[in-house]
Design a protein around this motif. Structure first.
Motif, PDB file in Angstrom:
ATOM      1  N   SER A  77       0.824  -1.222   0.000  1.00 59.02           N
ATOM      2  CA  SER A  77       0.000   0.000   0.000  1.00 59.02           C
ATOM      3  C   SER A  77       0.852   1.264   0.000  1.00 59.02           C
ATOM      4  CB  SER A  77      -0.917   0.016   1.227  1.00 59.02           C
ATOM      5  OG  SER A  77      -0.122   0.223   2.381  1.00 59.02           O
ATOM      6  N   GLN A 151      -7.280  -0.550   3.550  1.00 54.49           N
ATOM      7  CA  GLN A 151      -6.604  -1.684   2.915  1.00 54.49           C
ATOM      8  C   GLN A 151      -7.386  -2.986   3.066  1.00 54.49           C
ATOM      9  OE1 GLN A 151      -4.357  -1.134   0.730  1.00 54.49           O
ATOM     10  NE2 GLN A 151      -4.362   1.032   1.311  1.00 54.49           N
ATOM     11  N   HIS A 154      -9.473  -3.255   0.001  1.00 54.77           N
ATOM     12  CA  HIS A 154      -8.775  -3.581  -1.247  1.00 54.77           C
ATOM     13  C   HIS A 154      -8.305  -5.032  -1.293  1.00 54.77           C
ATOM     14  CE1 HIS A 154      -8.399   0.958  -1.536  1.00 54.77           C
ATOM     15  NE2 HIS A 154      -9.296   0.556  -2.392  1.00 54.77           N
ATOM     16  N   TYR A 249      -1.048   7.999  -2.253  1.00 57.40           N
ATOM     17  CA  TYR A 249      -1.931   7.219  -3.125  1.00 57.40           C
ATOM     18  C   TYR A 249      -2.874   8.094  -3.953  1.00 57.40           C
ATOM     19  CZ  TYR A 249      -4.627   8.173   1.080  1.00 57.40           C
ATOM     20  OH  TYR A 249      -5.216   8.804   2.152  1.00 57.40           O
ATOM     21  N   ASP A 278      -4.085   1.161  -5.284  1.00 56.32           N
ATOM     22  CA  ASP A 278      -4.143   0.066  -4.306  1.00 56.32           C
ATOM     23  C   ASP A 278      -4.272  -1.295  -4.982  1.00 56.32           C
ATOM     24  OD1 ASP A 278      -4.535   1.709  -1.617  1.00 56.32           O
ATOM     25  OD2 ASP A 278      -5.789   2.606  -3.163  1.00 56.32           O
ATOM     26  N   HIS A 282      -1.505  -4.246  -4.910  1.00 59.87           N
ATOM     27  CA  HIS A 282      -1.796  -5.535  -4.269  1.00 59.87           C
ATOM     28  C   HIS A 282      -1.713  -6.677  -5.283  1.00 59.87           C
ATOM     29  CE1 HIS A 282      -2.459  -4.017  -0.329  1.00 59.87           C
ATOM     30  NE2 HIS A 282      -3.476  -3.242  -0.689  1.00 59.87           N
TER      31      HIS A 282
END
Ligand code: GAP
Length: 436
Positions: A77, A151, A154, A249, A278, A282
Motif C-alpha cells: 500500500s 486496505q 482492497h 496514493y 491500491d 496488491h
C-alpha cells in the motif's frame, strides 16, 4: 485551548460523553474512552453513516475486515515507505513536533520565554503503529495496527466481487478503528492515536472522465450528509489539496473542512481519487489477479477508486461543538435527534407522590423498547430540564396531576422550550413519527 473548547471538554467528561484514556494511570496521550452517553452518540453516528451509505443504496455493500493484517499489505500500500510526517525537535527541551504545523511551533517557542528556540532539521517519521504477534518471545512477527481501514477493503476486493456479484460502478463501505503514531496528538479527540474511520471505496471504470464525475458526486453527497445531520452550512467548506500535500496514493484530494474553535478551518473528511494505486500494487505484491471483467464491453481492467474517508471521533467532536449553545442560565446541545444519546426523558412531577411515580414509570417502560429513554426524579422540574438540555435530549415528558385525571402528559421541546399536552395513548406513535 480556547474557552468554548474547554467548556465542551469539561461537559464531555462531566456528563459521560468522553473521558481521557486510562485516566487513573495518568492517561495515555492520544487515547480517549467513550462514556455512557458518548457510546450512544457513537453508535448513532455509525448507524446514520451505514443507513445512508449501505442500507439505502443498492450499489454499496459493507465489510468488517481485521485490524491486524499481513505486513506485506502495508508494503504494497506504500505505507511502510511513505506514510510519514515531517518531524522537528526543539533543541531547548527536546520535545518533538510536526514541522508543517507552524502555529504549534510558534506556540511552543513562546513557552521558552526569553530563550531563542532552535529546531533540528525535519526528519521523516513513519506513523504506523507496530505490534508483535506470536507465542515465542524474541521471535514475534512484526505487524502493524492498520493506519487506515481502507486496505481491508482492497485486499478483499475479489472476495466481495465474487460473493456479491456487484457490477462496476459499486462501492464497499466500512467502519472501524485505525491507529497512527501521531507526533503531536491534541485538540481533544481531533488528532488521536487510536480513532475510528467511516469510509466508502467506490470502484469505477479506468477512465478519468468517469472517475472525476464520481469524485464530484461523492464530494457533494458527503457534504450534504453533514449538513442534513445538522452541521451549520457556514461552518463547512471544501478545500482542495495542493499537489505536494496529497497522500502518496492520491491523484486528487479535497477535504471537507469545519470552522473549529481551536484551529480555524480543520479537516473533517477527505475525498480522494486513488486511481488504480491500491489494486495494482496488491496485484503486484500478492501475485493475485485483482482485475475486473466488464461483461458489457468485454474489457478486463484494474478498477479505479474514489474514496470518502471520515473520522467517527472527529465527527462527534465537530457535532458537539456545532450543537453547543449558551442562552442565559441555560446550556443546551442542539444536536440532531438522530444523534442525541437519549431521545426522550420521563419525569414524575413530584418524586414523593406514588401515583405520579407509578404512572411515569409505566410510560418510561412503554417507551423503552422503541428508543433510548432517560429517567429523572431528582430536584425540581426546571433543574431536570436543564440537565437534559445539556446532553441534548430533544423532548422531556412530565407526568403531573392532569395525567392521572385526563391521561395526557406535558411534552417540552429542547430547542423552543415550548410545551404541549399529548395523550399518553399517542406518545409512542408521536415520538416514532418525530424520530423518523
Ligand atoms: N483512507 C484514507 C485516509 O485514511 P486520511 O485523510 O488520512 O485518509 C481520513 O483520514 C479521516 O480520518 C480524516 O479526515 C479524519 O476525519 C480522520 N482522522 C485521520 N487521522 C486522525 C487522527 N489522528 N485522529 C482522529 N481522526 C483522524
Amino acid at each position: 485551548m480556547n474557552d468554548r473548547m474547554e467548556k465542551i471538554v469539561s461537559l464531555a467528561k462531566r456528563r459521560g460523553f468522553i473521558f481521557p484514556g486510562s485516566e487513573i494511570y495518568g492517561g495515555l496521550a492520544g487515547t480517549w474512552d467513550y462514556g455512557p452517553l458518548g457510546v450512544e452518540v457513537k453508535q448513532n453516528m455509525k448507524r446514520e453513516f451505514w443507513n445512508t451509505m449501505v442500507r439505502m443504496r443498492d450499489d454499496v455493500v459493507g465489510l468488517d475486515a481485521a485490524i491486524l493484517m499481513n505486513p506485506k499489505v502495508w508494503e504494497a500500500s506504500g505505507h511502510v515507505a511513505s506514510f510519514t510526517d515531517p518531524l522537528v525537535e526543539c533543541k531547548v527541551c527536546h520535545e518533538r513536533f510536526r514541522a508543517d504545523h507552524e502555529d504549534e511551533l510558534r506556540l511552543h517557542e513562546n513557552t521558552h520565554e526569553g530563550k531563542k528556540v532552535e529546531w533540528t532539521e525535519p526528519k521523516t517519521f513513519n506513523l504506523l503503529v507496530e505490534a508483535g504477534l506470536g507465542a515465542v518471545e524474541g521471535e514475534k512477527t512484526k505487524v502493524y495496527l492498520r493506519g487506515e481501514i481502507t486496505q481491508g477493503v482492497h485486499v478483499n476486493f475479489k472476495n466481495v466481487l465474487d460473493s456479491s456479484r456487484k457490477k462496476i460502478p459499486f462501492g464497499i463501505a466500512q467502519i472501524g478503528k485505525a491507529f497512527r503514531n501521531e507526533i503531536t496528538p491534541g485538540n481533544f479527540t481531533f488528532r488521536s492515536r487510536e480513532f475510528e474511520q467511516m469510509e466508502l471505496q467506490w470502484f469505477v471504470k479506468a477512465d478519468e472522465g468517469e472517475a472525476m464525475r464520481w469524485f464530484e458526486f461523492w464530494k457533494n453527497e458527503r457534504m450534504q450528509w453533514y449538513r442534513e445531520l445538522g452541521i451549520r452550512s457556514e461552518n463547512l467548506r471544501f478545500r482542495e489539496h495542493a499537489p505536494d500535500e496529497r497522500a502518496h496514493y492520491a491523484k486528487a484530494a479535497w477535504d471537507i473542512e469545519y470552522a473549529s474553535p481551536f484551529g480555524g478551518w480543520s479537516e473533517f473528511e477527505g475525498i480522494h481519487h486513488r486511481g488504480n494505486w491500491d489494486l495494482s500494487r496488491h496485484s503486484e505484491f500478492s501475485g493475485q489477479d485483482l482485475s475486473y471483467f466488464d461483461e458489457a464491453t468485454k474489457e478486463r481492467f484494474i478498477p479505479w477508486v474514489i474514496e470518502t474517508s471520515g473520522g467517527v471521533d472527529r465527527a462527534i467532536l465537530f457535532f458537539l461543538i456545532d450543537a453547543y449553545r449558551e442562552e442565559g442560565e441555560r446550556t443546551y446541545l442542539a444536536i440532531d435527534r438522530r444523534l442525541s444519546p437519549f431521545k426522550v426523558a420521563v419525569f414524575p412531577l413530584l418524586a414523593n407522590k406514588p401515583t405520579l411515580v407509578e404512572k411515569a414509570e409505566a410510560i418510561y417502560r412503554a417507551l423503552k423498547p422503541f428508543m433510548m429513554v432517560a429517567w429523572d426524579d431528582r430536584g425540581n422540574i426546571g433543574k431536570r430540564y436543564y440537565s437534559q438540555d445539556e446532553i441534548g435530549t430533544p423532548w422531556c415528558v412530565t407526568v403531573d396531576f392532569d395525567t392521572i385525571e385526563h391521561d395526557t402528559v406535558t411534552v417540552r421541546d429542547r430547542d423552543s422550550m415550548k410545551q404541549e399536552r399529548i395523550p399518553v395513548s399517542e406518545l409512542i406513535a408521536t415520538f416514532q413519527d418525530r424520530l423518523r
